[in-house]
Design an enzyme around this catalytic site. Structure first.
Site, short mmCIF file in Angstrom:
data_model
loop_
_atom_site.label_atom_id
_atom_site.label_comp_id
_atom_site.label_asym_id
_atom_site.label_seq_id
_atom_site.Cartn_x
_atom_site.Cartn_y
_atom_site.Cartn_z
N THR A 318 0.84 -1.20 0.00
CA THR A 318 0.00 0.00 0.00
C THR A 318 0.87 1.25 0.00
O THR A 318 2.08 1.19 0.23
CB THR A 318 -0.90 0.06 1.24
OG1 THR A 318 -0.13 0.46 2.39
CG2 THR A 318 -1.58 -1.26 1.51
N ASP A 319 0.24 2.37 -0.23
CA ASP A 319 0.89 3.65 0.04
C ASP A 319 0.55 4.03 1.49
O ASP A 319 -0.15 3.33 2.21
CB ASP A 319 0.42 4.71 -0.96
CG ASP A 319 1.46 5.81 -1.16
OD1 ASP A 319 2.30 6.02 -0.27
OD2 ASP A 319 1.41 6.48 -2.20
#
Length: 787
Positions: A318-319
């Site tokens: 994920t970011d």
């Protein structure tokens, strides 16, 4: 040491047969070689020995401030020290398998990095028996390491149009990142910079999918090597970001985008597919929404398209905090536990949490409750372990810093300077005012004239770049480089405006325009340095694309002096200059050229170097005319008597691919091997380029094609090939390209890559040739993603 055959990915082996802009819905099977099977067996053995808690820990990534001594998880002490209790809690209790970032968002020396990561590895190997993987954003050099070699930001690398330089930049970045003990780089950015309002435009290689695809592929080659053996000295695992379609409808960061599937596949997917084919190990997910669905919760994009259709076997991360954002910001999850369920079931393998351990407790509960299948957990952990084995972390979890004697070497710095020189783009040169004589008297003015912060931009020693002055004192600003070039006695300096170094990037103070006007009386030329202060991501959102009113006033005051004005732009995106551009005698775009940008610019201004950069985006003239070069015909309509009595104007400041030189180039003898060709033919395209000036120079030879008529309104033109060449005065060279019907394909109404029978125009320089495709062919068909 693991060799490429032991990587165990098959990331590229099953995909090399595919072209760079399509792909079959199912990858063809290729034999698994014995060495690949060995690493797979290691992964399976390790996986089988892990508890659920240990598996979930491998899927968890925490930021450094959480485990450092300090007043809170958001602020660490200086000098930095790990908090032993917090480290034990993270690794022993929660089994955390990955860390990122740097405490207080501040660069550290290579020695300090190695000390920190070695301490973490010792705890991880003792408590879990699996090494951690540490990641960092090193997008234009080793961003968070003091003393590292800084190159132009990616938009400048794109402006160089030089694939070899991009690959070499990536090699040096990988070397200096691994020298810091860090084996994972959250780069390259393969998003497209198609909207000049966007705060992250400068992190891209430009607006065109082919240019970005080529530069992205070369970056992965530089990070990981041609053989993708990232266990070798000086290599890191790259991370393609931000998958997929990171853009916006509003021009602001992390806001919704609306992208039809055929456009997603034709424009936004090829750059990622090209890098997957090259062997990229990891992918980071887009923080935004597409058609109302957060990408982090979109199983169709993460699992169906990336993992299944493209056969990507690497790690999907994920970011920053984007699982939490499914609840906090996007409002599609009722609570954080549901957010974790959505993201993991969509195909997320590792969560960049980053500030707490709730992800681990929520995910463990979800598995026990049957809301997340254990097979999904095993798939995720298998991907994490493959990357760790590929990096050689089980055998060598830490870096031996003494093995990295070439850190920040003079050779690396020379390449950074050369890259800055090749990226800087001469946009206007009225009456050949440039290059300037070294005997000229010049006034240097403007808020960007004496700032290292503005030359580097964000992701430079810190996230927003506000700490540059602490680390870059040994380099030269534009002013200092000009003084070095022609002598201080020939240079006057009045800033006119200064940025608030502790404020927002667009704010200026200490307005002294009249002082600059007075100083201009005694010089021959004015070098006016305008642009932006540093910014990154959401804090860089704009409300006005025009360059600031204060800077406009300074520009107009300088023009009113009657002295020739050379406008230097130092900016991460194209700020509008149409209100005063006509009064400028020359315009030079430096983008964000890095620590050697001042020297590179001085070398160009005074003729030591011939400029060769080309715009990687369309420079807009007006805020209501934000279009890309590959627009459709309806964007630019002329009146047609008896048909319609209206028109629309495609008026821009400078076109994509534009850039001037101090010499001239002539194109001749355009040859296409066939006037008619079928869908299986390959065409040889050649053109002769001659340097007709009196000095050596570099030219970017750009091949464009236009499909005259198609079942879907075609782009007016598309970039298909390019090559940068160097020619001595009077020298000629024949440049050759190969192109096929497959290269001319587009994604049609039936979700297929198709080339249609009809006429095409091939353009090189001012030359063009019409050829005919004699048959229609569908190359690849895809299942609909129902976006």
């Amino acid at each position: 040491m693991l060799n490429q055959k032991m990587i165990g990915f098959g990331i590229t082996l099953a995909l090399f047969f595919l072209s760079s802009c399509g792909g079959n819905s199912k990858a063809e099977q290729t034999p698994i070689d014995p060495a690949t099977e060995v690493i797979n067996q290691k992964v399976e053995k390790t996986l089988s020995q892990l508890t659920l808690e240990e598996k979930v820990g491998q899927m968890t990534q925490i930021t450094m401030d959480v485990i450092s001594k300090g007043e809170s998880i958001f602020v660490s002490d200086e000098p930095l020290e790990l908090d032993d209790k917090k480290v034990i809690e993270a690794i022993q209790k929660y089994k955390v398998g990955s860390f990122l970032n740097t405490a207080n968002n501040r660069a550290r020396t290579p020695e300090k990095w190695n000390e920190i990561i070695s301490d973490l590895q010792k705890v991880a190997m003792k408590e879990v028996g699996i090494p951690i993987i540490y990641g960092i954003d090193a997008i234009h050099g080793t961003t968070y390491t003091a003393g590292a070699t800084f190159f132009p930001q990616p938009i400048g690398m794109g402006a160089s149009w030089n694939k070899d330089l991009v690959r070499q930049m990536a090699e040096i970045t990988a070397y200096e990142t691994r020298a810091s003990g860090i084996p994972w780089n959250f780069s390259p950015v393969l998003d497209l910079g198609r909207d000049g309002r966007w705060a992250r435009m400068w992190e891209t290689f430009g607006e065109d999918v082919f240019l970005v695809s080529e530069m992205g592929r070369e970056t992965i080659r530089g990070y990981q090597g041609d053989d993708n053996d990232v266990s070798k000295k000086g290599r890191v695992a790259g991370s393609l970001k931000h998958y997929l379609g990171y853009s916006s409808y509003s021009g602001k960061d992390r806001t919704p985008a609306y992208i039809p599937e055929r456009q997603l596949r034709e424009i936004y997917l090829p750059s990622f597919k090209a890098a997957v084919d090259q062997g990229a190990y990891t992918v980071m997910v887009n923080s935004g929404l597409i058609n109302g669905i957060p990408v982090h919760a979109n199983k169709r994009l993460i699992t169906d398209l990336l993992k299944n259709e493209l056969a990507f076997e690497g790690l999907v991360v994920t970011d920053w905090a984007d699982i939490e954002n499914l609840h906090n910001r996007d409002k599609i999850a009722a609570d954080q536990k549901e957010a974790v369920k959505m993201a993991v079931n969509a195909g997320i393998d590792m969560a960049m949490v980053p500030y707490n351990f709730n992800f681990t407790t929520n995910l463990i509960e979800l598995v026990k409750e049957g809301e997340v299948n254990i097979s999904r957990i095993d798939d995720a952990v298998r991907r994490v372990l493959k990357v760790k084995y590929a990096l050689g972390l089980f055998e060598n979890p830490t870096t031996e810093i003494d093995d990295y004697k070439e850190f920040a070497s003079t050779k690396s710095e020379a390449l950074a300077l050369a890259t800055a020189e090749e990226s800087i783009t001469l946009l206007k040169n009225r009456k050949k005012v440039l290059p300037l004589s070294k005997n000229a008297k010049v006034l240097v003015t403007g808020p960007n004239a004496n700032s290292m912060r503005t030359l580097n931009g964000g992701w430079s020693y810190s996230w927003q770049g506000e700490k540059v002055s602490e680390f870059a004192e040994g380099y030269q600003t534009i002013l200092e480089a000009i003084e070095e070039e022609i002598g201080k006695s020939n240079v006057s300096y009045v800033s006119g405006l200064e940025y608030k170094m502790d404020g927002k990037y667009e704010e200026e103070q200490n307005i002294n325009i009249q002082g600059a006007v007075k100083a201009a009386r005694n010089v021959d030329y004015i070098i006016l340095c305008l642009g932006e202060n540093s910014y990154c991501e959401k804090p860089g959102d704009l409300v006005d694309m025009d360059i600031s009113e204060n800077q406009q006033a300074l520009a107009q005051a300088m023009a009113a002096t009657g002295k020739p004005v050379i406008l230097i732009l130092n900016e991460g995106r194209p700020r509008l200059i149409s209100r005063f551009e006509a009064q400028m005698d020359a315009v030079v775009q430096t983008y964000l050229p890095g620590n050697f940008g001042g020297v590179a610019l001085a070398n160009i201004l005074f003729g030591d170097v011939n400029p060769s950069g080309k715009l990687p985006y369309t420079y807009p003239k007006y805020p209501n005319s934000l279009l890309t070069y590959d627009h459709q015909p309806s964007e630019n309509q002329e009146k047609m008597e008896g048909v319609y009595d209206y028109e629309s104007s495609f008026e821009i400041q400078y076109p994509f691919g534009h850039g001037l030189s101090y010499t001239t180039f002539e194109y001749s003898d355009l040859v296409v091997s066939k006037n008619e060709f079928d869908a299986d033919d390959k065409l040889d395209v050649s053109v002769k380029v001659t340097n007709t000036g009196n000095r050596a120079g570099k030219e970017v030879v750009q091949l464009y094609t236009s499909d005259l008529y198609a079942s879907i309104s075609p782009s007016v033109k598309r970039l298909r090939r390019f090559e940068k060449i160097e020619l001595a005065a009077g020298e000629s060279k024949v440049v050759n390209f190969e192109i096929s019907a497959r290269d001319l394909a587009f994604v049609g109404l039936n979700n297929e890559w198709i080339s249609e029978e009809g006429d095409f125009i091939f353009r090189l320089g001012n030359l063009e040739k019409q050829v005919k495709l004699t048959e229609t062919k569908v190359f690849d068909q895809f299942p609909s993603l129902n976006l």
